[in-house]
Design an enzyme around this catalytic site. Structure first.
Site, PDB file in Angstrom:
ATOM      1  N   HIS A   1      50.365   2.365 -62.325  1.00 17.65           N
ATOM      2  CA  HIS A   1      48.940   2.067 -62.501  1.00 17.65           C
ATOM      3  C   HIS A   1      48.609   1.932 -63.975  1.00 17.65           C
ATOM      4  O   HIS A   1      49.460   2.145 -64.827  1.00 17.65           O
ATOM      5  CB  HIS A   1      48.059   3.128 -61.852  1.00 17.65           C
ATOM      6  CG  HIS A   1      48.183   4.496 -62.433  1.00 17.65           C
ATOM      7  ND1 HIS A   1      49.296   5.271 -62.279  1.00 17.65           N
ATOM      8  CD2 HIS A   1      47.328   5.238 -63.171  1.00 17.65           C
ATOM      9  CE1 HIS A   1      49.118   6.429 -62.869  1.00 17.65           C
ATOM     10  NE2 HIS A   1      47.931   6.438 -63.429  1.00 17.65           N
TER      11      HIS A   1
ATOM     12  N   HIS B   1      46.800   3.475 -66.250  1.00 21.48           N
ATOM     13  CA  HIS B   1      46.525   4.538 -67.231  1.00 21.48           C
ATOM     14  C   HIS B   1      47.573   4.486 -68.332  1.00 21.48           C
ATOM     15  O   HIS B   1      48.757   4.279 -68.076  1.00 21.48           O
ATOM     16  CB  HIS B   1      46.542   5.903 -66.560  1.00 21.48           C
ATOM     17  CG  HIS B   1      45.216   6.257 -65.958  1.00 21.48           C
ATOM     18  ND1 HIS B   1      45.065   7.206 -64.971  1.00 21.48           N
ATOM     19  CD2 HIS B   1      43.965   5.800 -66.216  1.00 21.48           C
ATOM     20  CE1 HIS B   1      43.793   7.304 -64.645  1.00 21.48           C
ATOM     21  NE2 HIS B   1      43.107   6.464 -65.381  1.00 21.48           N
TER      22      HIS B   1
ATOM     23  N   ASP C   1      49.063   6.657 -70.017  1.00 19.62           N
ATOM     24  CA  ASP C   1      50.226   7.544 -69.990  1.00 19.62           C
ATOM     25  C   ASP C   1      51.254   7.082 -68.953  1.00 19.62           C
ATOM     26  O   ASP C   1      52.243   7.749 -68.709  1.00 19.62           O
ATOM     27  CB  ASP C   1      49.828   9.016 -69.769  1.00 19.62           C
ATOM     28  CG  ASP C   1      49.041   9.254 -68.503  1.00 19.62           C
ATOM     29  OD1 ASP C   1      48.968  10.397 -68.041  1.00 19.62           O
ATOM     30  OD2 ASP C   1      48.485   8.262 -67.967  1.00 19.62           O
ATOM     31  N   HIS C   2      50.996   5.897 -68.360  1.00 24.09           N
ATOM     32  CA  HIS C   2      52.000   5.312 -67.464  1.00 24.09           C
ATOM     33  C   HIS C   2      52.422   3.926 -67.894  1.00 24.09           C
ATOM     34  O   HIS C   2      53.461   3.435 -67.465  1.00 24.09           O
ATOM     35  CB  HIS C   2      51.459   5.272 -66.026  1.00 24.09           C
ATOM     36  CG  HIS C   2      51.414   6.628 -65.389  1.00 24.09           C
ATOM     37  ND1 HIS C   2      52.341   7.056 -64.479  1.00 24.09           N
ATOM     38  CD2 HIS C   2      50.576   7.675 -65.580  1.00 24.09           C
ATOM     39  CE1 HIS C   2      52.065   8.298 -64.120  1.00 24.09           C
ATOM     40  NE2 HIS C   2      50.992   8.702 -64.780  1.00 24.09           N
TER      41      HIS C   2
ATOM     42  N   HIS D   1      43.611   7.268 -56.451  1.00 18.18           N
ATOM     43  CA  HIS D   1      43.616   7.627 -57.885  1.00 18.18           C
ATOM     44  C   HIS D   1      42.782   6.685 -58.767  1.00 18.18           C
ATOM     45  O   HIS D   1      41.775   7.083 -59.322  1.00 18.18           O
ATOM     46  CB  HIS D   1      45.057   7.715 -58.379  1.00 18.18           C
ATOM     47  CG  HIS D   1      45.192   8.234 -59.777  1.00 18.18           C
ATOM     48  ND1 HIS D   1      44.738   9.462 -60.166  1.00 18.18           N
ATOM     49  CD2 HIS D   1      45.709   7.668 -60.886  1.00 18.18           C
ATOM     50  CE1 HIS D   1      44.964   9.635 -61.456  1.00 18.18           C
ATOM     51  NE2 HIS D   1      45.563   8.551 -61.916  1.00 18.18           N
TER      52      HIS D   1
ATOM     53  N   ASP E   1      50.698   8.594 -60.008  1.00 18.07           N
ATOM     54  CA  ASP E   1      49.601   9.547 -59.791  1.00 18.07           C
ATOM     55  C   ASP E   1      48.918   9.146 -58.498  1.00 18.07           C
ATOM     56  O   ASP E   1      48.665   7.969 -58.279  1.00 18.07           O
ATOM     57  CB  ASP E   1      48.578   9.483 -60.940  1.00 18.07           C
ATOM     58  CG  ASP E   1      49.124  10.110 -62.207  1.00 18.07           C
ATOM     59  OD1 ASP E   1      48.529   9.886 -63.273  1.00 18.07           O
ATOM     60  OD2 ASP E   1      50.156  10.802 -62.133  1.00 18.07           O
TER      61      ASP E   1
ATOM     62  N   GLU F   1      54.269  13.673 -58.561  1.00 20.00           N
ATOM     63  CA  GLU F   1      53.652  14.363 -59.681  1.00 20.00           C
ATOM     64  C   GLU F   1      53.121  15.701 -59.180  1.00 20.00           C
ATOM     65  O   GLU F   1      52.784  15.844 -58.017  1.00 20.00           O
ATOM     66  CB  GLU F   1      52.506  13.520 -60.247  1.00 20.00           C
ATOM     67  CG  GLU F   1      51.358  13.350 -59.290  1.00 20.00           C
ATOM     68  CD  GLU F   1      50.004  13.565 -59.932  1.00 20.00           C
ATOM     69  OE1 GLU F   1      49.949  14.035 -61.078  1.00 20.00           O
ATOM     70  OE2 GLU F   1      49.000  13.263 -59.283  1.00 20.00           O
TER      71      GLU F   1
ATOM     72  N   HIS G   1      55.822  16.235 -64.158  1.00 20.67           N
ATOM     73  CA  HIS G   1      54.463  16.454 -64.644  1.00 20.67           C
ATOM     74  C   HIS G   1      54.033  17.900 -64.594  1.00 20.67           C
ATOM     75  O   HIS G   1      52.861  18.178 -64.591  1.00 20.67           O
ATOM     76  CB  HIS G   1      53.449  15.670 -63.809  1.00 20.67           C
ATOM     77  CG  HIS G   1      52.951  14.446 -64.518  1.00 20.67           C
ATOM     78  ND1 HIS G   1      52.212  13.476 -63.875  1.00 20.67           N
ATOM     79  CD2 HIS G   1      53.075  14.024 -65.773  1.00 20.67           C
ATOM     80  CE1 HIS G   1      51.924  12.523 -64.714  1.00 20.67           C
ATOM     81  NE2 HIS G   1      52.420  12.827 -65.872  1.00 20.67           N
TER      82      HIS G   1
END
Lengths: 362, 599
Positions: free
Chosen positions: B68, B70, B72-73, B157, B178, B203, B414
């Site tokens: 996705h 975000h 941090d991905h 999410h 996530d 996660e 995570h």
């Protein structure tokens, strides 16, 4: 309400115990196996004195957990140690656990404390104290009450047998005095230095139908003579009695709570004194509500008393409305915040609420 | 033993910079390529040198999958593909492909323009990177090559978030990214079928929390906004254009309608259109309720929420403004913040995590005097609130997902190792599967038991079924055959057919065994004794006494001779072919026990 937080536990609990460092412990009682004991860190909102509306951390965190092979009906931390003791069906033996939150997040099971299991014995009620040594007071019946030293497993005291009534609760009034409450409502006081004597306190008003009783004692009142604190007893019909242990021949007060009748059994009856509010107590276990009463205006007439607050959250909170409405299993007061309570119900909900006195004082 | 190897390059036991390497049946897949939002140096990128020291990444990796948008991905994706070098396919869902570049560009601007960094990817790099992306639909099986296939599942999410199944032959891994197991106002809940992967990578950020109910959070949020607006103050909510913003807009709109409030609510221009555009485009990615009402009216066309104009910030009176960017680090939200910060009637509500160094982070840490450019000091008198509406799965949700997918093994990322021991035991106890929690750089090897399909020849099946007891579904039956492996197919055939197909000649094996028997009588008498003995015992077999003095039991031959040195001992020669091995051994041991006296 001043504040209300609702949480959902994965499995319902029938106990809420406070531990060192403001931790809260809950445990499952439903299945025959795989029940979890969870030690939770409450969100910072509950730890601070002022209430904040929006706070970064609003959740309970599971600090550590353990798995119990039997349903956990009662749990008590052993003060000054990293141990806790649980009890539950099918028999009256106790399970001992080790909590070491810094090393790992698993609560490990240590060997159990066995008791002689006669027939027809149910689960043991427990109380703990660390006076001369860490002790656990336990028993399921009046004639099976004993104190065991937790670490050595030595039996330190056995109460003189009186009858074989089932117990609904027991407590340490101080390091030498015990208070036992039978399901029939009888209160007994014992001094562990005199194991042969078992003093009986005033009984309860007799009722046409058999009712079950439970008791609530006041903790944390520092410096006061423990036996001067009135003991509250609650029956499954909603009767409340207050007794002063120094004058056991009469009631200090007698009142009737407004509860649905007949009660849905005495499984989850719970009465407790507010640690920081003079004369306030809370009751639950009849339905999805928790009542708070101010006992200072009560007398011995047995009139119906008006609660100063009723928490109805559990009755509404619940899911799709499938099955029976949730029943509050247990409630407890916050040790520092005077009007904050925690309550849990059969649908797994856990509520933390802070009520406002509707008019005037308190 | 076949195995699946998993190595987290980021997000193994810490949050941020998700990047997981999976090796399955000879294929190498990279899952997510995230940036760690807390660091300013190389630590913010995953350590790609781990993958291959000198080889080309394109040769080593079969594909990259992004779950996705975000950061941090996906934040390190342009760095990875353009600066480190990767030209293979990158898979993601359509919404992710559309939204990713916007966030990447936004982040690039802050890092380079605001912070003045030089070793960072450029706008062109983002564009070049996105050219390598292949977009996938939900539940669509995509063949990466002849053997490797992937499939995306809905993860909740944020818009476009997916869980991916990676399959080679009959070995498979599911990566969750996530996800969220409870639906919210604009997204549904994650869902997966009973695909029974060998491994589920999940996660576990929120595994140890018991979350406050959504109702309470929303109630408190609305209370704060309402209180501020009632006393004439202004509420600033800095948001990313897409994500939680839509959720909050729907919440406020409903509240305003119910309470009949008049104060204006504004949403940044430009972003409103874009956001609406994307949600309309990807309406299938939102939840049921939105799709149903969409026919009557566009859920994202609000009655009470209007487009914002810069000038409005100076208007007197209460208002609520959603402005970007989300961490108050630049742009419109920062401008508005500066205008409103000095008035204690106003409030700013930070809806999520703020990177260190941003104004958002500073005020959340309690700073009330901020240094702006030109050495100006800004005093913050307005109320600062924080609230997190992020949607992640908690312990209950993780258990639900495992129950749905039925993996054979579980791997958690995570989370902190010490805090995951309890969850690990919980999963192992309830589902009887192994649970792993590797750290960054640590490789976990999971042994798999792949099924190998074998065709059996009809002739062999019929023949074996006819011998011995009848076929029973409950009892396993042992059968003999020859396994032929030819041209990537496996066949089980009878030995004769195998020999024929392979053009081999059959060899005959014959065993002979000598059994000594004490018997002083003549040879032919011994033979008679043996014959009678065997005839008596082996009633189901054909035992014959031949005229030449030998005995046959089925096709096994027994002959007697006298011992050369000792007349009292007779030597029985028992001879059989390989096919009669069982019977032969049985006879031999029977004879070794000796003959009964009576015969």
């Amino acid at each position: 309400y001043r504040d209300l937080h609702t949480f959902e536990l994965q499995a319902p609990t029938r106990l809420i115990e406070w531990a060192r460092g403001s931790r809260v412990c809950v445990a499952g009682y439903g299945q025959s196996d795989g029940n979890e004991i969870l030690q939770l860190i409450p969100p910072p909102t509950l730890l601070t004195k002022e209430t904040q509306g929006l706070c970064p951390e609003r959740d309970f965190k599971v600090e550590c957990g353990g798995f119990s092979e039997r349903p956990v009906y009662s749990l008590k931390y052993v003060p000054d140690t990293s141990l806790l003791v649980t009890s539950g069906p099918p028999d009256s033996s106790l399970q001992v656990w080790q909590v070491s939150a810094e090393d790992s997040d698993v609560i490990k099971s240590v060997s159990p404390i066995a008791t002689e299991n006669g027939t027809g014995q149910s689960w043991a009620k427990i109380a703990t104290i660390s006076a001369r040594a860490p002790w656990v007071l336990h028993g399921s019946r009046l004639d099976r009450v004993q104190i065991t030293e937790v670490e050595s497993r030595k039996n330190v005291y056995t109460a003189a047998s009186r009858g074989s009534e089932e117990l609904s609760g027991l407590a340490f009034l101080d390091c030498n005095t015990l208070l036992l409450c039978c399901a029939t409502g009888q209160l007994c006081v014992a001094d562990i230095r005199q194991p042969q004597n078992l003093m009986e306190a005033v009984s309860v008003p007799s009722a046409p139908c058999s009712e079950q009783w439970c008791m609530g004692t006041r903790h944390g009142a520092q410096g006061l003579e423990p036996s001067s604190q009135p003991v509250a007893r609650l029956s499954s019909r909603g009767l409340l009695t207050l007794t002063d242990l120094r004058k056991t021949s009469e009631f200090l007060a007698l009142a009737k709570a407004r509860v649905p009748s007949p009660g849905s059994g005495a499984e989850f009856l719970c009465v407790s004194w507010a640690p920081a509010l003079e004369g306030c107590l809370a009751i639950s276990g009849f339905d999805g509500t928790v009542h708070v009463y101010d006992t200072q205006s009560w007398d011995s007439s047995g009139r119906e008393a008006e609660p100063i607050f009723v928490h109805k959250g559990h009755a509404f909170g619940g899911a799709s409305g499938s099955g029976d409405p949730p029943l509050v299993t247990v409630h407890t007061w916050h040790l520092q915040k005077p009007r904050t309570l925690l309550s849990a119900a059969t649908d797994g909900s856990l509520h933390v609420w802070d009520w406002v006195q509707p008019c005037g004082k308190c | 033993m076949p195995e699946i190897k998993v190595t987290p390059l980021g997000a193994g036991q810490d949050v941020g910079r998700s990047c997981i390497l999976v090796s399955i049946a000879g294929k190498n897949v990279m899952l997510d390529c995230g940036m760690h939002m807390g660091y300013n140096d190389d630590r913010r990128f995953p350590d790609f040198s781990y993958i291959t020291q000198n080889g080309r990444l394109t040769d080593f990796l079969d594909c990259v999958i992004i779950s996705h948008f975000h950061l941090d991905h996906c934040g390190a994706l342009p760095y990875f593909s353009e600066m480190v070098g990767y030209d293979g396919p990158i898979y993601m869902t359509h919404p992710t492909k559309a939204i990713c570049p916007i966030l990447l560009e936004d982040y690039r601007k802050i890092t380079v323009d605001k912070k003045g960094e030089t070793n960072f990817f450029t706008s062109q790099m983002i564009k070049d990177c996105m050219k390598k992306v292949v977009a996938v639909h939900l539940h669509q099986t995509v063949q990466v090559d002849e053997e490797l296939e992937i499939k995306a599942y809905y993860a909740g999410h944020v818009l476009g978030a997916a869980m991916f199944q990676i399959k080679v032959g009959c070995e498979s891994v599911v990566y969750t990214g996530d996800y969220n197991m409870t639906p919210d106002r604009h997204l549904g809940a994650a869902w997966i079928d009973k695909c029974r992967p060998d491994l589920l990578i999940s996660e576990s950020t929120y595994a140890t929390t018991i979350r406050d109910s959504k109702r309470c959070r929303e109630r408190d949020f609305l209370k704060k906004v309402h209180e501020t607006v009632e006393r004439g103050g202004k509420v600033l909510i800095p948001v990313f254009a897409l994500g939680r913003a839509q959720e909050l807009c729907i919440l406020l709109e409903t509240f305003w309608e119910r309470m009949n409030l008049k104060a204006p609510i504004y949403f940044s221009t430009g972003l409103t259109e874009k956001a609406n555009h994307y949600y309309k485009l990807f309406i299938t990615w939102t939840n049921q309720k939105i799709r149903k009402t969409f026919v009557q009216r566009n859920m994202f066309e609000f009655k009470h929420i209007k487009a914002f104009d810069r000038a409005f910030a100076d208007n007197p009176g209460p208002m609520v403004v959603f402005a970007t960017p989300g961490m108050l680090h630049a742009g419109q939200s920062l401008q508005i913040f500066r205008k409103w910060a000095g008035n204690e009637k106003n409030m700013v509500i930070m809806p999520g995590y703020c990177v260190q160094g941003t104004v958002g982070h500073k005020i959340l840490s309690g700073q009330r005097k901020l240094e702006m450019e030109g050495r100006q000091i800004l005093e913050v008198k307005m109320q600062v609130e924080y609230m997190s509406f992020s949607a992640h799965a908690d312990a209950k949700g993780i258990m639900q997902l495992i129950r749905q997918a039925e993996p054979r093994n579980v791997l958690l990322v995570h989370g902190e190792a010490k805090k995951m021991e309890f969850l690990k035991q919980k999963i192992e106890q309830e589902f009887h599967v192994s649970c792993y929690m590797p750290a960054n750089g640590e490789t976990t090897t999971i042994l798999t038991n792949p099924c190998i399909p074998v065709d059996i020849s009809l002739g062999l099946l019929k023949r074996e079924a006819a011998i011995g007891p009848l076929p029973d579904a409950k009892k396993p039956k042992l059968m003999h055959g020859t396994l032929l492996m030819k041209d990537n197919s496996f066949r089980l055939v009878s030995s004769e057919q195998a020999l024929k197909e392979l053009g081999l000649a059959e060899h005959q094996l014959r065993f002979t065994c000598r059994v000594h028997i004490q018997d002083p009588r003549k040879e032919h008498e011994t033979v008679l004794r043996v014959y009678n003995h065997l005839k008596g015992i082996l009633k189901d077999y054909s035992v014959q006494h031949l005229p030449d003095g030998s005995i046959t039991v089925e096709s096994i031959l027994i002959q007697a001779t006298a011992h050369s040195e000792d007349q009292g001992t007779k030597v029985l020669l028992v001879s059989w072919t390989y096919q009669d091995e069982e019977l032969g051994s049985y006879l031999t041991s029977l004879l070794k026990k000796g003959l009964p006296q009576s015969t």
